[in-house]
Structures are given as structure tokens and as C-alpha cells.
Design a protein around this motif. Structure first.
Motif, PDB file in Angstrom:
ATOM      1  N   UNK A 105      -5.235 -13.803   6.767  1.00  0.00           N
ATOM      2  CA  UNK A 105      -4.895 -14.973   5.955  1.00  0.00           C
ATOM      3  C   UNK A 105      -4.269 -14.526   4.641  1.00  0.00           C
ATOM      4  N   UNK A 106      -4.855 -13.514   4.010  1.00  0.00           N
ATOM      5  CA  UNK A 106      -4.330 -12.993   2.745  1.00  0.00           C
ATOM      6  C   UNK A 106      -2.982 -12.310   2.929  1.00  0.00           C
ATOM      7  N   UNK A 111       2.534 -12.069   1.559  1.00  0.00           N
ATOM      8  CA  UNK A 111       3.908 -11.779   2.006  1.00  0.00           C
ATOM      9  C   UNK A 111       4.854 -12.872   1.538  1.00  0.00           C
ATOM     10  N   UNK A 112       4.478 -14.129   1.781  1.00  0.00           N
ATOM     11  CA  UNK A 112       5.348 -15.228   1.366  1.00  0.00           C
ATOM     12  C   UNK A 112       5.484 -15.280  -0.151  1.00  0.00           C
ATOM     13  N   UNK A 113       4.369 -15.094  -0.862  1.00  0.00           N
ATOM     14  CA  UNK A 113       4.409 -15.180  -2.322  1.00  0.00           C
ATOM     15  C   UNK A 113       5.236 -14.055  -2.922  1.00  0.00           C
ATOM     16  N   UNK A 114       5.024 -12.831  -2.465  1.00  0.00           N
ATOM     17  CA  UNK A 114       5.732 -11.674  -3.039  1.00  0.00           C
ATOM     18  C   UNK A 114       7.224 -11.730  -2.745  1.00  0.00           C
ATOM     19  N   UNK A 115       7.579 -11.999  -1.496  1.00  0.00           N
ATOM     20  CA  UNK A 115       9.000 -12.019  -1.129  1.00  0.00           C
ATOM     21  C   UNK A 115       9.714 -13.207  -1.777  1.00  0.00           C
ATOM     22  N   UNK A 165      -8.559  -7.274   0.078  1.00  0.00           N
ATOM     23  CA  UNK A 165      -8.791  -8.008  -1.166  1.00  0.00           C
ATOM     24  C   UNK A 165      -8.793  -7.079  -2.377  1.00  0.00           C
ATOM     25  N   UNK A 166      -9.469  -5.943  -2.279  1.00  0.00           N
ATOM     26  CA  UNK A 166      -9.533  -5.003  -3.404  1.00  0.00           C
ATOM     27  C   UNK A 166      -8.169  -4.373  -3.666  1.00  0.00           C
TER      28      UNK A 166
END
Length: 379
Positions: A105-106, A111-115, A165-166
Motif C-alpha cells: 500500500x505504501x 510511487x505516485x506521490x514521488x513521480x 515504513x522506516x
């Protein structure tokens, strides 16, 4: 034999063995199994119409009086259902206990947020990239670990979820502890603008759930689904019969991860902001609880379980912190009274009675041929 005579005595008038401990939900399940096609399609149409009108304010005034109902339908309800469908592939179909599903899920969300934020990519192709990367992550996790079973596999997957997560928390290139903000919305499609209005996102999530359901059902009825059922019931016996168990377990991990990444991408585009604390271990545990509560391996049950797990805390938000306590107590009571779930499949219910219900049977004893489960399996 005495056991066989008892089974024969339990046979009903129509020639089918009677079931011990009959439950109204089981009767509904059996009706559905024998229902003609026209009745099934009628139910499908009714469900689609119901889903389309579900955001209506009249429904929302009862379902979520303290929150915006359409937003609740998107998250947590819609996303939980999508995640539960993905986890059901791993837990319900293949019988592997995964406590780190939140990692996929993360991965889809980041991926979508960074790209989108750093490189200006459009949302739709980035969503596909996120699904692909989540699947690759599932393969990377599964390749060295799927020789493990039961508790040991669960511990490894739990660790993978925490590693993701970390890593996100300590990597400045993807926002670190600050997270990522100003995540772009999907580009207009069919004249629909995905901005701050929740309605388009609800129908996007609904379309994603339908795609995931069709994909999961087709897989379950295929050769792949039969191989997963054999692995779930007895992995050693399946391997002796020529089933390449490792390959099919790896495929289950990859497919479940794809659906999890799909959900993550949609959630990121709607939330506009994500941070590492959005992906805790408790989310994996909650989705697993939804799958088990509804009836692992039975898709309608899994969807019902995810809906209840997501909706009930929102419906009773007025109880403040006590709502989680009450919700946990309800789960405990349900697992005590109906451990196979609210809507279990007939096969899974029989497996659980035999002590071979998947998720790494964990040393449970297997019932003999004269058990109640044996009578149910032979139907």
C-alpha cells in the motif's frame, strides 16, 4: 462403519448430506451456490445500482452522521475493501499469513506521490508504475522467504512492512518524516474533474473494486486458483502431486501486492499528502482482521468484513475513544462464536473444522474421515 452410518442418517430428503450447526447465513450461501444465472445477474445489477446511489445524503445521514459520508466511502471503506481483496489472495486463496501488507500500500502511494511531485508525471501512467513496483516488491519479498510457513512467514512479512515504513521515514528524497504534499490529482477522464470533490474519487474507487473483484474471481476459478486451494489445504501433498508450490505462492504474493499498490496510488492522489505514519503495522492487522472476520477465501464475506471494520468505528464516532474498545470486543465475540467468519465458503468452513484452514495450520490436529467436516466436504 459407524461414522459412515451417522453421516448417511444426516442426509436430507433431497439426497444432500445435512449440515451440523446450520446457520441462516449458510442457507443464503447454499442458495447462491445453486441459483440460476438470471437470479445471479439480477443480484449483480441490484448491487451495482446500490453502489452507485450509496453516496446519497439520505443514506449518509444514518450511516455517518458525524462525518462526510462520501469521504468515508472512499477512505476508509473503499480503500479497506480494495486492500482486503488483495490480502484475500494471499491469506484466503493461498493460505499464507501476511502481516506486512501495508508495505505494498505504501509503495503504491509513494510511487505516485514521488513521480508526480518531483518529476511531474501524469497520474494514470504513474498509477500503473506503482502497481508494477508493488508487484516487484512482492516478488523480492517472497523469493527468499516463501520457504517459510505459518508464524515464521508472518514474522518476516511484519518485518518487511516495518522496513518500508522506516526507510520512508529516513529517506529525504521521498520527503522523510515530513512526508510529501501537493500530490497531483488524476487528469480529467470522460469529462470528470478529480479535484476536491469526493464524488469522482468514490466512483474511481468503485471502479477499482470492480476490476479487482473480476480479476480475483477469474483467478480463483482458473488452474491458478485450484493450485492455491491445494497449497492452502496441504502444501506437502500438493507438491507431491506435482504442483509447483513455490511458483504459485510467489504469484499470490505478487498479485496481492499489485492490488495493494493500486489502492495506495488511489489513496495518495485523493489524500494530497502522505507521510510514513500513514502506513503503520496496525493497518495491516486491521485488514487481516477484516479478511478473517468476513470469511477468508470467500470474496463476498471479505468485502462485508472490510466494510464493517471500516464503517463501524466511523458510525460510532460519538463514543470517542470507547468506540475502539467496543469494536475490539465485538471482534473477539465474533471470533469466539463464528471463527470461520460471517460469510465463509463451504470449503473453507470444512477446512477450519478439520484444522487445515490455511494460514499455516499452526500444528492444528486434522480431523478423521468420520468428522463433521468430512461430511461437508463430500457434498
Amino acid at each position: 462403519m459407524k461414522g459412515n452410518e451417522e453421516v448417511a442418517e444426516k442426509s436430507s430428503e433431497n439426497g444432500k448430506p445435512a449440515r451440523a450447526g446450520f446457520h441462516p447465513v449458510d442457507g443464503l450461501r447454499d442458495w447462491w451456490a445453486d441459483a440460476p444465472h438470471w437470479q445471479r445477474y439480477g443480484v449483480y445489477i441490484a448491487l451495482i445500482v446500490g453502489a452507485l446511489i450509496l453516496p446519497a445524503p439520505a443514506i449518509g445521514s444514518f450511516m455517518s452522521p458525524d462525518s462526510d459520508w462520501t469521504s468515508v466511502l472512499i477512505f476508509p471503506i473503499g480503500i479497506y475493501i480494495l486492500l482486503a481483496i488483495g490480502l484475500n489472495v494471499v491469506v484466503g486463496h493461498a493460505g499464507m499469513l501476511d502481516l506486512g501488507f501495508v508495505a505494498f500500500f505504501a509503495i503504491g502511494a509513494y510511487t505516485l506521490a514521488t513521480m508526480g511531485v518531483n518529476y511531474g508525471w501524469f497520474v494514470w501512467p504513474t498509477l500503473l508504475v506503482g502497481i508494477f513496483l508493488a508487484a516487484i516488491s512482492g516478488v523480492i519479498l517472497g523469493a527468499p522467504t516463501l520457504r517459510l510457513r505459518g508464524d515464521y512467514l508472518a514474522i518476516v512479512t511484519l518485518g518487511f512492512g516495518e522496513i518500508v515504513r522506516i526507510t520512508a521515514n529516513n529517506t529525504d528524497a521521498i520527503g522523510g518524516a515530513r512526508g510529501i504534499t501537493n500530490i497531483p490529482h488524476p487528469e480529467p477522464i470522460f469529462g470528470t474533474e478529480f479535484l476536491l470533490d469526493a464524488a469522482p474519487y468514490y466512483y474511481l474507487v468503485l471502479a477499482a473494486i470492480v476490476i479487482a473483484i473480476v480479476f480475483s474471481v477469474r483467478l480463483q476459478k482458473s488452474r491458478v486458483g485450484r493450485a492455491w486451494a491445494a497449497i492452502r489445504e496441504d502444501e506437502d501433498a500438493a507438491e507431491l502431486m506435482g504442483v509447483p508450490t513455490f511458483k504459485f505462492k510467489l504469484l499470490a504474493f505478487a498479485i496481492g501486492a499489485m492490488i495493494g499498490g493500486f489502492a495506495g496510488g488511489i489513496h495518495a492522489s485523493k489524500a494530497v499528502f502522505i507521510a510514513p505514519e500513514n502506513f503503520p503495522f496496525i493497518l495491516s492487522a486491521t485488514i487481516l482482521a477484516a479478511v478473517v472476520l468476513g470469511g477468508a477465501g470467500n470474496l463476498p464475506g471479505v468485502i462485508l468484513g472490510a466494510f464493517l471494520v471500516a464503517w463501524l468505528p466511523e458510525r460510532f464516532r460519538f463514543l470517542s475513544e470507547y468506540r475502539i474498545l467496543i469494536f475490539g470486543a465485538v471482534l473477539v465475540v465474533m471470533m469466539a462464536l463464528r471463527p470461520e467468519g460471517l460469510l465463509p465458503s463451504r470449503q473453507r468452513k470444512a477446512e477450519l473444522r478439520e484444522g487445515t484452514g490455511g494460514m499455516g495450520a499452526l500444528g492444528a490436529e486434522v480431523a478423521g474421515p468420520d468428522s463433521e467436516a468430512s461430511a461437508e466436504v463430500t457434498k
